[in-house]
Design an enzyme around this catalytic site. Structure first.
Site, PDB file in Angstrom:
ATOM      1  N   ARG A  37       0.835  -1.212   0.000  1.00  0.00           N
ATOM      2  CA  ARG A  37       0.000   0.000   0.000  1.00  0.00           C
ATOM      3  C   ARG A  37       0.863   1.252   0.000  1.00  0.00           C
ATOM      4  O   ARG A  37       1.906   1.305   0.650  1.00  0.00           O
ATOM      5  CB  ARG A  37      -0.896   0.020   1.241  1.00  0.00           C
ATOM      6  CG  ARG A  37      -1.818   1.234   1.312  1.00  0.00           C
ATOM      7  CD  ARG A  37      -2.432   1.374   2.686  1.00  0.00           C
ATOM      8  NE  ARG A  37      -1.433   1.668   3.714  1.00  0.00           N
ATOM      9  CZ  ARG A  37      -0.911   2.870   3.911  1.00  0.00           C
ATOM     10  NH1 ARG A  37      -1.278   3.898   3.162  1.00  0.00           N
ATOM     11  NH2 ARG A  37      -0.007   3.068   4.864  1.00  0.00           N
ATOM     12  N   ALA A  38       0.411   2.238  -0.749  1.00  0.00           N
ATOM     13  CA  ALA A  38       0.969   3.589  -0.670  1.00  0.00           C
ATOM     14  C   ALA A  38      -0.219   4.538  -0.589  1.00  0.00           C
ATOM     15  O   ALA A  38      -1.309   4.229  -1.081  1.00  0.00           O
ATOM     16  CB  ALA A  38       1.832   3.907  -1.877  1.00  0.00           C
ATOM     17  N   SER A  39      -0.018   5.683   0.035  1.00  0.00           N
ATOM     18  CA  SER A  39      -1.145   6.568   0.315  1.00  0.00           C
ATOM     19  C   SER A  39      -1.693   7.280  -0.918  1.00  0.00           C
ATOM     20  O   SER A  39      -2.899   7.443  -1.060  1.00  0.00           O
ATOM     21  CB  SER A  39      -0.746   7.610   1.363  1.00  0.00           C
ATOM     22  OG  SER A  39      -0.447   6.978   2.589  1.00  0.00           O
ATOM     23  N   THR A  40      -0.825   7.701  -1.820  1.00  0.00           N
ATOM     24  CA  THR A  40      -1.266   8.471  -2.979  1.00  0.00           C
ATOM     25  C   THR A  40      -0.819   7.820  -4.273  1.00  0.00           C
ATOM     26  O   THR A  40       0.106   6.998  -4.294  1.00  0.00           O
ATOM     27  CB  THR A  40      -0.706   9.912  -2.927  1.00  0.00           C
ATOM     28  OG1 THR A  40       0.726   9.856  -3.048  1.00  0.00           O
ATOM     29  CG2 THR A  40      -1.067  10.594  -1.618  1.00  0.00           C
ATOM     30  N   GLN A  56       2.831   7.860  -5.330  1.00  0.00           N
ATOM     31  CA  GLN A  56       3.801   7.010  -4.637  1.00  0.00           C
ATOM     32  C   GLN A  56       3.795   5.609  -5.245  1.00  0.00           C
ATOM     33  O   GLN A  56       2.780   5.143  -5.751  1.00  0.00           O
ATOM     34  CB  GLN A  56       3.465   6.943  -3.142  1.00  0.00           C
ATOM     35  CG  GLN A  56       3.568   8.285  -2.436  1.00  0.00           C
ATOM     36  CD  GLN A  56       3.094   8.208  -0.999  1.00  0.00           C
ATOM     37  OE1 GLN A  56       2.093   7.571  -0.688  1.00  0.00           O
ATOM     38  NE2 GLN A  56       3.811   8.878  -0.106  1.00  0.00           N
TER      39      GLN A  56
END
Length: 228
Positions: A8-11, A14
């Site tokens: 997972r990455a927030s945006t 990324q």
């Protein structure tokens, strides 16, 4: 057994796949099993994430849930993290965190006593790391709020859909549907159903005088033990 890698990455800017090769190597070294990857760009503060939900729906008992670090899995509030842990436990998943070596050791030991000790230790460390991730996120949010306050901007928070929550409670009270079926019937994420169910159970316990008395007695006992 299947290894379910969660990345997972927030945006969207990324790279969510950044740690994939390292996790594949770790899976090979630990001899875990075949791999299925779940990759998304989504905030770790959200319990209801599409790929995480798909992972939990598809997982089988005994599968491994492999993540790079605890903060990739959760920056949730304490209540939501408890809901997520309950879902992971209900599916019988074994959580392995790449940067937490004790989780690697747990799957390699055969001694019951050692396994029990490592389980307790891992649970404590995972809770601690999740709390640190949450606090770090809260500090960043507070800094953003302070900046917005200086600019006189007043954001409006998203309010819970009370009608959906009421319908969820009604369907759960029937005890004839799984939480996934309730989510489909109401048109919401399964994480919302788990959250409403947990809140409903807490409200029931606190509304019952007997349970409230037991809760107060437990708190008093805990305080007396701390004093000793």
């Amino acid at each position: 057994m299947t290894t379910r890698i969660y990345l997972r990455a927030s945006t969207k800017g990324q790279d969510a796949e950044r740690a994939l090769n390292d996790l594949l190597d770790l899976n090979h070294r630990l001899k875990l099993g075949g791999v299925i990857s779940y990759i998304e760009n989504y905030s770790g503060t959200r319990l209801d994430r599409p790929e995480l939900n798909r992972l939990l729906e598809e997982a089988n008992h005994g599968d491994a849930l492999l993540v790079e670090s605890v903060d990739r899995l959760s920056r949730l509030t304490q209540d939501d993290f408890e809901v997520l842990k309950d879902r992971i436990k209900a599916k019988g998943l074994r959580l392995i965190v790449a940067d937490l070596p004790t989780t690697h050791q747990l799957i390699q030991v055969n001694d019951a006593t050692t396994s029990s000790i490592l389980s307790v230790l891992n649970n404590m460390l995972i809770d601690l790391l999740a709390t640190m991730a949450r606090l770090d996120n809260e500090k960043r949010i507070e800094r953003i709020k302070q900046g917005l306050a200086r600019s006189d901007y007043k954001p409006t928070g998203k309010k819970a859909n009370q009608a959906k929550h009421k319908r969820i409670k009604e369907l759960l009270a029937l005890n004839t549907m799984t939480k996934e079926e309730v989510a489909n019937a109401v048109g919401c994420g399964v994480a919302t159903v788990y959250r409403v169910a947990a809140k409903n159970e807490t409200e029931y316990l606190l509304s019952n005088p007997v349970n409230e008395a037991r809760l107060k007695a437990s708190i008093a006992q805990a305080k007396s033990l701390q004093a000793e």
